[in-house]
Design a protein around this motif. Structure first.
Motif, mmCIF file in Angstrom:
data_model
loop_
_atom_site.group_PDB
_atom_site.id
_atom_site.type_symbol
_atom_site.label_atom_id
_atom_site.label_comp_id
_atom_site.label_asym_id
_atom_site.label_seq_id
_atom_site.Cartn_x
_atom_site.Cartn_y
_atom_site.Cartn_z
ATOM 1 N N GLY A 1 0.815 -1.215 0.000
ATOM 2 C CA GLY A 1 0.000 0.000 0.000
ATOM 3 C C GLY A 1 0.847 1.263 0.000
ATOM 4 O O GLY A 1 0.507 2.253 -0.668
ATOM 5 N N LEU A 2 1.965 1.247 0.738
ATOM 6 C CA LEU A 2 2.858 2.396 0.749
ATOM 7 C C LEU A 2 3.432 2.657 -0.645
ATOM 8 O O LEU A 2 3.466 3.803 -1.120
ATOM 9 N N ALA A 3 3.861 1.614 -1.310
ATOM 10 C CA ALA A 3 4.397 1.766 -2.664
ATOM 11 C C ALA A 3 3.323 2.268 -3.623
ATOM 12 O O ALA A 3 3.583 3.121 -4.479
ATOM 13 N N ALA A 4 2.084 1.757 -3.481
ATOM 14 C CA ALA A 4 0.998 2.193 -4.370
ATOM 15 C C ALA A 4 0.656 3.661 -4.154
ATOM 16 O O ALA A 4 0.396 4.398 -5.119
ATOM 17 N N LEU A 5 0.643 4.117 -2.895
ATOM 18 C CA LEU A 5 0.348 5.526 -2.622
ATOM 19 C C LEU A 5 1.426 6.461 -3.195
ATOM 20 O O LEU A 5 1.107 7.506 -3.772
#
Length: 212
Positions: A192-196
């Motif tokens: 999720g961090l990478a996607a954000l």
């Protein structure tokens, strides 16, 4: 008295080459008539130099002007127009992102397995750092590679380094599913961090293109 004189004259005539005789120039004639290509000079004086030094107001010779040196492009520590040159940050391609994700995740998992004999919080924190670096350093054309490479590297690390109770393909699949279920928090957090970060970069780049 006449005989010896006549003999000397005949001997001098024989030794001289045929043709008109040339009288040797005297000192006054040599000083008055200059040779071809030479300026008249006084007897015993040193030849004057044709180049004259440029003198300043005080009569001193001006020093040579310093040469202008251009900065070399190959040196990173040279200054250009008063500013230090800094290169652009390194950007990862899709293949580079996948390779870095797998190698970094396996390195963190191996360190956790070596220190604590299992994959626990050190592996999870390392996965978060890896996902953050991938999302920041991937180039704009390959933004989707960051959130995709992270979970693949996470599953590969569990498959290779997670402790397994028994041997066999079935045991490996069960161990992988169990590890993913137990560590789902770390997996979703890093992904999720990478996607954000990727989404934020995409929106910022779109706004820059629209403003132009």
């Amino acid at each position: 008295m006449i005989g010896p004189y006549v003999g000397q004259v005949e001997q001098s005539i024989r030794t001289q080459p045929p043709g008109p005789r040339r009288r040797p120039p005297t000192r006054a004639a040599a000083a008055a008539v200059p040779g071809p290509g030479r300026a008249p000079e006084t007897v015993g004086a040193a030849p004057a130099s044709r180049l004259r030094p440029v003198a300043g107001p005080s009569g001193a010779v001006r020093p040579a002007a310093p040469r202008l040196r251009l900065p070399l492009r190959g040196r990173a520590d040279e200054r250009l127009y008063g500013r230090r040159r800094t290169g652009r940050p390194t950007r990862l391609t899709a293949v580079g992102t996948g390779v870095v994700a797998v190698l970094a995740t396996l390195a963190v998992a191996g360190a956790d397995r070596l220190l604590f004999d299992d994959l626990n919080w050190l592996f999870g924190l390392g996965y978060l750092v890896v996902c953050f670096q991938l999302a920041v350093r991937v180039r704009y054309a390959d933004l989707l590679a960051a959130p995709i490479s992270g979970p693949i590297a996470f599953a590969l690390a569990l498959l290779l380094l997670a402790p397994v109770g028994s041997s066999g393909v079935t045991a490996q699949v069960v161990s992988l599913a169990t590890g993913l279920a137990l560590r789902a928090g770390w997996l979703f957090s890093g992904t999720g961090l990478a996607a954000l970060i990727v989404l934020a970069r995409f929106i910022a780049q779109r706004r820059i293109h629209r403003s132009r």
